[in-house]
Scaffold this motif. Structure first.
Motif, mmCIF file in Angstrom:
data_model
loop_
_atom_site.group_PDB
_atom_site.id
_atom_site.type_symbol
_atom_site.label_atom_id
_atom_site.label_comp_id
_atom_site.label_asym_id
_atom_site.label_seq_id
_atom_site.Cartn_x
_atom_site.Cartn_y
_atom_site.Cartn_z
ATOM 1 N N ALA A 46 0.806 -1.222 0.000
ATOM 2 C CA ALA A 46 0.000 0.000 0.000
ATOM 3 C C ALA A 46 0.838 1.270 0.000
ATOM 4 O O ALA A 46 0.340 2.334 -0.390
ATOM 5 N N PHE A 47 2.108 1.200 0.426
ATOM 6 C CA PHE A 47 2.913 2.422 0.511
ATOM 7 C C PHE A 47 3.389 2.937 -0.840
ATOM 8 O O PHE A 47 3.904 4.050 -0.946
ATOM 9 N N VAL A 48 3.261 2.153 -1.900
ATOM 10 C CA VAL A 48 3.745 2.572 -3.218
ATOM 11 C C VAL A 48 2.995 3.826 -3.669
ATOM 12 O O VAL A 48 1.771 3.858 -3.709
ATOM 13 N N ASN A 49 3.774 4.866 -4.013
ATOM 14 C CA ASN A 49 3.172 6.128 -4.457
ATOM 15 C C ASN A 49 4.139 6.857 -5.373
ATOM 16 O O ASN A 49 5.076 6.251 -5.907
ATOM 17 N N GLU A 50 3.923 8.157 -5.541
ATOM 18 C CA GLU A 50 4.740 8.936 -6.477
ATOM 19 C C GLU A 50 6.200 9.059 -6.041
ATOM 20 O O GLU A 50 7.054 9.477 -6.832
ATOM 21 N N SER B 290 1.320 -7.738 -13.486
ATOM 22 C CA SER B 290 0.234 -7.290 -12.610
ATOM 23 C C SER B 290 0.722 -6.225 -11.636
ATOM 24 O O SER B 290 0.069 -5.184 -11.439
ATOM 25 N N ALA B 291 1.886 -6.465 -11.032
ATOM 26 C CA ALA B 291 2.433 -5.505 -10.071
ATOM 27 C C ALA B 291 2.769 -4.181 -10.743
ATOM 28 O O ALA B 291 2.518 -3.101 -10.188
ATOM 29 N N GLY C 64 0.809 5.784 -9.295
ATOM 30 C CA GLY C 64 1.604 6.964 -9.604
ATOM 31 C C GLY C 64 3.084 6.811 -9.331
ATOM 32 O O GLY C 64 3.807 7.816 -9.260
ATOM 33 N N ALA C 65 3.568 5.582 -9.195
ATOM 34 C CA ALA C 65 4.982 5.344 -8.908
ATOM 35 C C ALA C 65 5.850 5.727 -10.107
ATOM 36 O O ALA C 65 5.376 5.795 -11.250
ATOM 37 N N GLN C 66 7.113 5.966 -9.841
ATOM 38 C CA GLN C 66 8.094 6.221 -10.893
ATOM 39 C C GLN C 66 8.570 4.856 -11.391
ATOM 40 O O GLN C 66 9.446 4.238 -10.800
ATOM 41 N N CYS C 67 7.968 4.376 -12.464
ATOM 42 C CA CYS C 67 8.168 3.013 -12.933
ATOM 43 C C CYS C 67 9.220 2.924 -14.036
ATOM 44 O O CYS C 67 9.233 3.746 -14.959
#
Length: 335
Positions: A74-78, A96-97, A105-108
């Motif tokens: 749940a902590f994954v964010n921008e 999926s991940a 909104g992560a930096q992928c």
């Protein structure tokens, strides 16, 4: 032609090529502050993330989590650097991940040879380090995936670049030692035939122990058990009582590195005394190299040869993974 033998023989060249790819990659500094890192990957790609976490723990100032399932935390964010590592690009869990990380909104970014993840990365204009996929064997390409993970952290300003010199030095050392290393691996593999290998390591090298387990499983078609110290001393050590007929079919191997904690070295010594009375044999496998990265890569190569020769001792082809292929084909039917 023996595909796996050729891939293992070529490990030092793979490391050099991985350095070339990483140096030529076009990866920009982060768009926003990075407060945590998530590496998503499975199997031969996922173990690269586990090794990475151990290797950079003295440098990395933000938490790093390895995600080996379909869902992300749940902590994954921008402020998350999310690295999707998939050799084929079609690993369904990693795909999926990645999709969830994009929604968060992560930096992928991605490390892959193509596939669905490569296509998604192109559509979403993600940064990608492309690795060769011709071998069709993720586990034999750990040099590519691990080195690119290090480069990715360097390009994002999270670690320094000293690892490149270490990789180059280790590759040269393997070239010099290849023949003797192979002979020792064959001898050890032949002594392992018919026994259950039990591998113990300092927690710092535990991902390496898991890598060895995976190689003995996939290449050798052979079960293996691993655990880490000091945790093993708080539970599993007591389990060396039953079933007695299993204990005498076990051979124990302690992975030794100059980076082992001094107290863990003492725990190794005492644990060996206890297990020598239970198992068929207790011995050590020792790392070589100036840095932790070099020692890990050395043991990866040495134990890859062990897995290869164990396959030969078991009269098996080390390359195919029929059980995994069958499982994937069955999963395809229920999408």
């Amino acid at each position: 032609m023996d595909k796996m033998k050729k891939l293992i023989e070529d490990f030092s060249n793979q490391l050099r090529d991985a350095l070339r790819i990483g140096k030529e990659a076009s990866i920009q500094p982060p768009a926003r502050e990075i407060r945590n890192v998530v590496v998503a990957g499975m199997g031969g790609s996922g173990i690269g993330g586990s090794l990475l976490a151990s290797l950079v723990q003295d440098q990395l100032r933000v938490p790093l989590l390895v995600c080996k399932t379909y869902d992300i935390p749940a902590f994954v964010n921008e402020h998350t650097l999310f690295i999707a590592s998939s050799f084929s690009g079609d690993t369904e869990e990693t795909l999926s991940a990645l999709e969830q990380a994009l929604q968060a909104g992560a930096q992928c970014v991605a490390i892959t040879s193509g596939g669905a993840i490569g296509s998604l990365a192109r559509r979403r204009e993600l940064e990608v380090i492309s690795i060769p996929g011709e071998s069709k064997s993720p586990r034999a390409n750990i040099g590519y995936s691990l080195v690119q993970l290090l480069f990715m952290l360097q390009y994002k300003g999270l670690i320094g670049g000293g690892f490149a010199e270490e990789v180059e030095r280790l590759a040269h050392g393997l070239d010099q030692e290849e023949e003797s290393l192979r002979l020792r691996a064959e001898k050890l593999a032949n002594s392992m035939k018919g026994y259950l290998p039990v591998i113990y390591a300092d927690s710092r090298l535990y991902p390496l122990a898991v890598r060895i387990q995976q190689q003995l499983n996939e290449n050798g078609k052979h079960l293996c058990h691993v655990h880490e110290l000091p945790e093993m001393n708080h539970n599993e050590l007591v389990g060396w009582e039953h079933p007695e007929q299993v204990l005498t079919d076990c051979k124990v191997y302690f992975l030794l590195s100059s980076y082992d904690h001094p107290r863990v070295r003492e725990r190794f010594r005492i644990s060996r005394e206890i297990l020598a009375k239970k198992a068929a044999n207790v011995s050590t496998i020792e790392a070589s190299g100036q840095s932790l990265l070099e020692q890990c890569l050395y043991l990866i190569h040495f134990t890859d040869w062990i897995s290869y020769f164990l396959a030969k001792a078991n009269d098996k082809d080390p390359f195919p993974v029929q059980a995994i292929d069958y499982l994937k084909s069955e999963l395809e039917k229920v999408k």
